[in-house]
Design a protein around this motif. Sequence first.
Motif, PDB file in Angstrom:
ATOM      1  N   PRO A  44      52.255  44.591  42.999  1.00 36.70           N
ATOM      2  CA  PRO A  44      53.165  45.303  42.100  1.00 36.70           C
ATOM      3  C   PRO A  44      52.958  44.918  40.630  1.00 36.70           C
ATOM      4  O   PRO A  44      52.958  45.779  39.743  1.00 36.70           O
ATOM      5  N   ASP A  45      52.751  43.636  40.363  1.00 37.32           N
ATOM      6  CA  ASP A  45      52.496  43.187  38.991  1.00 37.32           C
ATOM      7  C   ASP A  45      51.203  43.798  38.467  1.00 37.32           C
ATOM      8  O   ASP A  45      51.123  44.206  37.299  1.00 37.32           O
ATOM      9  N   GLN A  46      50.192  43.906  39.317  1.00 39.08           N
ATOM     10  CA  GLN A  46      48.925  44.521  38.909  1.00 39.08           C
ATOM     11  C   GLN A  46      49.094  46.018  38.640  1.00 39.08           C
ATOM     12  O   GLN A  46      48.435  46.573  37.764  1.00 39.08           O
ATOM     13  N   ILE A  47      49.986  46.680  39.373  1.00 39.84           N
ATOM     14  CA  ILE A  47      50.299  48.090  39.087  1.00 39.84           C
ATOM     15  C   ILE A  47      50.872  48.193  37.677  1.00 39.84           C
ATOM     16  O   ILE A  47      50.485  49.062  36.894  1.00 39.84           O
ATOM     17  N   ALA A  48      51.799  47.290  37.336  1.00 41.91           N
ATOM     18  CA  ALA A  48      52.377  47.280  35.985  1.00 41.91           C
ATOM     19  C   ALA A  48      51.283  47.043  34.945  1.00 41.91           C
ATOM     20  O   ALA A  48      51.245  47.717  33.907  1.00 41.91           O
ATOM     21  N   LYS A  49      50.388  46.108  35.208  1.00 43.25           N
ATOM     22  CA  LYS A  49      49.283  45.829  34.272  1.00 43.25           C
ATOM     23  C   LYS A  49      48.378  47.052  34.129  1.00 43.25           C
ATOM     24  O   LYS A  49      47.923  47.378  33.028  1.00 43.25           O
ATOM     25  N   ALA A  50      48.112  47.734  35.232  1.00 41.44           N
ATOM     26  CA  ALA A  50      47.285  48.946  35.196  1.00 41.44           C
ATOM     27  C   ALA A  50      47.931  50.004  34.317  1.00 41.44           C
ATOM     28  O   ALA A  50      47.258  50.633  33.480  1.00 41.44           O
ATOM     29  N   LEU A  51      49.221  50.202  34.479  1.00 45.94           N
ATOM     30  CA  LEU A  51      49.923  51.224  33.710  1.00 45.94           C
ATOM     31  C   LEU A  51      50.009  50.868  32.223  1.00 45.94           C
ATOM     32  O   LEU A  51      49.911  51.732  31.359  1.00 45.94           O
ATOM     33  N   LYS A  52      50.151  49.572  31.941  1.00 46.49           N
ATOM     34  CA  LYS A  52      50.137  49.136  30.538  1.00 46.49           C
ATOM     35  C   LYS A  52      48.752  49.382  29.930  1.00 46.49           C
ATOM     36  O   LYS A  52      48.649  49.817  28.780  1.00 46.49           O
ATOM     37  N   ALA A  53      47.702  49.101  30.687  1.00 45.37           N
ATOM     38  CA  ALA A  53      46.346  49.345  30.200  1.00 45.37           C
ATOM     39  C   ALA A  53      46.130  50.844  29.974  1.00 45.37           C
ATOM     40  O   ALA A  53      45.495  51.247  28.985  1.00 45.37           O
ATOM     41  N   TYR A  54      46.676  51.677  30.842  1.00 42.93           N
ATOM     42  CA  TYR A  54      46.578  53.118  30.693  1.00 42.93           C
ATOM     43  C   TYR A  54      47.225  53.571  29.377  1.00 42.93           C
ATOM     44  O   TYR A  54      46.680  54.401  28.662  1.00 42.93           O
ATOM     45  N   GLN A  55      48.387  52.987  29.090  1.00 46.56           N
ATOM     46  CA  GLN A  55      49.103  53.358  27.864  1.00 46.56           C
ATOM     47  C   GLN A  55      48.354  52.923  26.612  1.00 46.56           C
ATOM     48  O   GLN A  55      48.573  53.490  25.540  1.00 46.56           O
ATOM     49  N   GLY A  56      47.502  51.927  26.759  1.00 45.21           N
ATOM     50  CA  GLY A  56      46.686  51.474  25.637  1.00 45.21           C
ATOM     51  C   GLY A  56      47.387  50.476  24.831  1.00 45.21           C
ATOM     52  O   GLY A  56      47.361  50.162  23.754  1.00 45.21           O
TER      53      GLY A  56
END
Length: 83
Positions: free
Chosen positions: A71-83
């Motif tokens: 779940p934490d990695q999902i959050a990190k992925a989405l933050k990376a997506y947002q730039g």
Amino acid sequence: MKHYEYTPSGVCSRQMIFEINDDNTIDSMQVIGGCNGNLKGICSLCKGQKIDEVIERLEGIHCGMKPTSCPDQIAKALKAYQG
């Protein structure tokens, strides 16, 4: 709709695949590897949610003694997506 792929680190899952709508809601997501049933449930719960909401709910969750989790990695992925 935008397609986004992320390679997590420090967890059992190997790949995260997102389809994100123009209004920054998650249309679909898939996690390859990891705890299959749990991750299918998390993906289902995230569907239709705003990226910021998902980040707020999942960021900082740990798996046992690991400093991160799927779940934490999902959050990190989405933050990376947002730039």
